[in-house]
Design a protein around this motif. Sequence first.
Motif, PDB file in Angstrom:
ATOM      1  N   GLU A  15      55.136  20.163  75.908  1.00  0.00           N
ATOM      2  CA  GLU A  15      55.888  20.664  77.057  1.00  0.00           C
ATOM      3  C   GLU A  15      55.368  20.073  78.369  1.00  0.00           C
ATOM      4  OE1 GLU A  15      55.585  24.881  76.502  1.00  0.00           O
ATOM      5  OE2 GLU A  15      56.993  24.858  74.806  1.00  0.00           O
ATOM      6  N   CYS A  16      54.057  19.967  78.513  1.00  0.00           N
ATOM      7  CA  CYS A  16      53.470  19.378  79.728  1.00  0.00           C
ATOM      8  C   CYS A  16      53.865  17.909  79.871  1.00  0.00           C
ATOM      9  CB  CYS A  16      51.949  19.515  79.708  1.00  0.00           C
ATOM     10  SG  CYS A  16      51.369  21.191  79.978  1.00  0.00           S
ATOM     11  N   HIS A  17      53.836  17.168  78.781  1.00  0.00           N
ATOM     12  CA  HIS A  17      54.213  15.756  78.835  1.00  0.00           C
ATOM     13  C   HIS A  17      55.711  15.588  79.100  1.00  0.00           C
ATOM     14  CE1 HIS A  17      50.178  15.076  77.414  1.00  0.00           C
ATOM     15  NE2 HIS A  17      50.346  13.785  77.640  1.00  0.00           N
ATOM     16  N   LEU A  18      56.516  16.471  78.551  1.00  0.00           N
ATOM     17  CA  LEU A  18      57.956  16.424  78.826  1.00  0.00           C
ATOM     18  C   LEU A  18      58.236  16.728  80.294  1.00  0.00           C
ATOM     19  CD1 LEU A  18      59.222  18.127  75.567  1.00  0.00           C
ATOM     20  CD2 LEU A  18      59.744  15.792  76.296  1.00  0.00           C
ATOM     21  N   GLU A  19      57.528  17.708  80.843  1.00  0.00           N
ATOM     22  CA  GLU A  19      57.685  18.033  82.271  1.00  0.00           C
ATOM     23  C   GLU A  19      57.282  16.846  83.142  1.00  0.00           C
ATOM     24  OE1 GLU A  19      55.639  21.618  83.402  1.00  0.00           O
ATOM     25  OE2 GLU A  19      56.578  22.756  81.771  1.00  0.00           O
ATOM     26  N   ASP A  20      56.159  16.205  82.819  1.00  0.00           N
ATOM     27  CA  ASP A  20      55.706  15.044  83.591  1.00  0.00           C
ATOM     28  C   ASP A  20      56.701  13.889  83.488  1.00  0.00           C
ATOM     29  OD1 ASP A  20      53.469  16.415  84.386  1.00  0.00           O
ATOM     30  OD2 ASP A  20      52.093  15.368  83.022  1.00  0.00           O
ATOM     31  N   THR A  58      60.492  21.166  69.540  1.00  0.00           N
ATOM     32  CA  THR A  58      60.251  20.984  70.973  1.00  0.00           C
ATOM     33  C   THR A  58      61.033  19.778  71.499  1.00  0.00           C
ATOM     34  OG1 THR A  58      58.049  21.958  70.740  1.00  0.00           O
ATOM     35  CG2 THR A  58      58.464  20.688  72.736  1.00  0.00           C
ATOM     36  N   ILE A  59      61.018  18.682  70.754  1.00  0.00           N
ATOM     37  CA  ILE A  59      61.756  17.492  71.151  1.00  0.00           C
ATOM     38  C   ILE A  59      63.258  17.790  71.184  1.00  0.00           C
ATOM     39  CG2 ILE A  59      62.398  15.138  70.419  1.00  0.00           C
ATOM     40  CD1 ILE A  59      59.570  15.252  71.556  1.00  0.00           C
ATOM     41  N   TYR A  60      63.764  18.470  70.163  1.00  0.00           N
ATOM     42  CA  TYR A  60      65.194  18.781  70.089  1.00  0.00           C
ATOM     43  C   TYR A  60      65.621  19.693  71.240  1.00  0.00           C
ATOM     44  CZ  TYR A  60      69.715  20.224  68.332  1.00  0.00           C
ATOM     45  OH  TYR A  60      71.057  20.478  68.217  1.00  0.00           O
ATOM     46  N   GLU A  61      64.810  20.709  71.529  1.00  0.00           N
ATOM     47  CA  GLU A  61      65.138  21.633  72.622  1.00  0.00           C
ATOM     48  C   GLU A  61      65.257  20.886  73.945  1.00  0.00           C
ATOM     49  OE1 GLU A  61      62.200  24.754  72.605  1.00  0.00           O
ATOM     50  OE2 GLU A  61      62.759  25.369  70.576  1.00  0.00           O
ATOM     51  N   SER A  62      64.364  19.948  74.192  1.00  0.00           N
ATOM     52  CA  SER A  62      64.419  19.154  75.417  1.00  0.00           C
ATOM     53  C   SER A  62      65.687  18.296  75.441  1.00  0.00           C
ATOM     54  CB  SER A  62      63.183  18.257  75.532  1.00  0.00           C
ATOM     55  OG  SER A  62      63.327  17.347  76.596  1.00  0.00           O
ATOM     56  N   ALA A  63      65.939  17.591  74.357  1.00  0.00           N
ATOM     57  CA  ALA A  63      67.104  16.704  74.299  1.00  0.00           C
ATOM     58  C   ALA A  63      68.405  17.496  74.421  1.00  0.00           C
ATOM     59  CB  ALA A  63      67.088  15.907  72.998  1.00  0.00           C
ATOM     60  N   GLU A  64      68.458  18.645  73.785  1.00  0.00           N
ATOM     61  CA  GLU A  64      69.669  19.475  73.812  1.00  0.00           C
ATOM     62  C   GLU A  64      70.015  19.925  75.233  1.00  0.00           C
ATOM     63  OE1 GLU A  64      71.324  22.881  70.871  1.00  0.00           O
ATOM     64  OE2 GLU A  64      69.402  23.336  71.804  1.00  0.00           O
ATOM     65  N   LYS A  65      68.985  20.139  76.061  1.00  0.00           N
ATOM     66  CA  LYS A  65      69.191  20.570  77.456  1.00  0.00           C
ATOM     67  C   LYS A  65      69.343  19.384  78.406  1.00  0.00           C
ATOM     68  CE  LYS A  65      65.448  23.132  77.330  1.00  0.00           C
ATOM     69  NZ  LYS A  65      64.342  24.008  77.661  1.00  0.00           N
ATOM     70  N   GLY A  66      69.373  18.169  77.877  1.00  0.00           N
ATOM     71  CA  GLY A  66      69.469  16.997  78.737  1.00  0.00           C
ATOM     72  C   GLY A  66      68.133  16.587  79.328  1.00  0.00           C
ATOM     73  N   GLY A  67      67.047  17.052  78.721  1.00  0.00           N
ATOM     74  CA  GLY A  67      65.701  16.733  79.201  1.00  0.00           C
ATOM     75  C   GLY A  67      65.290  15.320  78.836  1.00  0.00           C
ATOM     76  N   PRO A  68      64.031  14.998  79.066  1.00  0.00           N
ATOM     77  CA  PRO A  68      63.562  13.623  78.890  1.00  0.00           C
ATOM     78  C   PRO A  68      63.303  13.191  77.445  1.00  0.00           C
ATOM     79  CG  PRO A  68      61.748  15.000  79.567  1.00  0.00           C
ATOM     80  CD  PRO A  68      62.991  15.863  79.601  1.00  0.00           C
ATOM     81  N   ALA A  69      63.279  14.131  76.498  1.00  0.00           N
ATOM     82  CA  ALA A  69      62.952  13.763  75.121  1.00  0.00           C
ATOM     83  C   ALA A  69      63.994  12.803  74.563  1.00  0.00           C
ATOM     84  CB  ALA A  69      62.872  14.997  74.234  1.00  0.00           C
ATOM     85  N   ALA A  70      63.506  11.647  74.093  1.00  0.00           N
ATOM     86  CA  ALA A  70      64.409  10.623  73.580  1.00  0.00           C
ATOM     87  C   ALA A  70      64.179  10.357  72.094  1.00  0.00           C
ATOM     88  CB  ALA A  70      64.225   9.329  74.367  1.00  0.00           C
ATOM     89  N   GLY A  71      63.107  10.889  71.524  1.00  0.00           N
ATOM     90  CA  GLY A  71      62.857  10.686  70.110  1.00  0.00           C
ATOM     91  C   GLY A  71      61.412  10.919  69.740  1.00  0.00           C
ATOM     92  N   ALA A  72      61.150  10.861  68.439  1.00  0.00           N
ATOM     93  CA  ALA A  72      59.802  11.074  67.921  1.00  0.00           C
ATOM     94  C   ALA A  72      59.641  10.303  66.618  1.00  0.00           C
ATOM     95  CB  ALA A  72      59.547  12.561  67.687  1.00  0.00           C
ATOM     96  N   LEU A  73      58.458   9.764  66.394  1.00  0.00           N
ATOM     97  CA  LEU A  73      58.157   8.960  65.212  1.00  0.00           C
ATOM     98  C   LEU A  73      57.009   9.617  64.451  1.00  0.00           C
ATOM     99  CD1 LEU A  73      58.066   5.590  67.179  1.00  0.00           C
ATOM    100  CD2 LEU A  73      60.003   6.496  65.894  1.00  0.00           C
ATOM    101  N   PHE A  74      57.297  10.146  63.274  1.00  0.00           N
ATOM    102  CA  PHE A  74      56.244  10.829  62.524  1.00  0.00           C
ATOM    103  C   PHE A  74      55.305   9.838  61.848  1.00  0.00           C
ATOM    104  CE2 PHE A  74      59.782  10.509  59.521  1.00  0.00           C
ATOM    105  CZ  PHE A  74      59.156   9.944  58.427  1.00  0.00           C
TER     106      PHE A  74
END
Length: 87
Positions: A15-20, A58-74
């Motif tokens: 969440e902190c990194h998404l906010e930044d 967390t990534i999906y919640e950000s993306a769903e709201k139009g936030g900065p999350a663009a993806g994740a690589l496991f």
Amino acid sequence: MDEKSRLNLLRKWLECHLEDAQNILKKPLILGEFGKPTNTPGYTQAQRDAVFNATFDTIYESAEKGGPAAGALFWHVISDGMNNFKD
């Protein structure tokens, strides 16, 4: 640190990194190479799955709201009985 505390720390860290990314960098964020290594003391697949769920939720919640999350690589997705692959 117990697993519940680790997951809470993971969520807060994300969440902190998404906010930044949104407020300071004004750039999308892609999370790379996360997981739970099989050589972690007390490792279980349930713990690994909890890390994946917390991260992707967390990534999906950000993306769903139009936030900065663009993806994740496991990473570290090896199942029981696959230790010879040396993740």
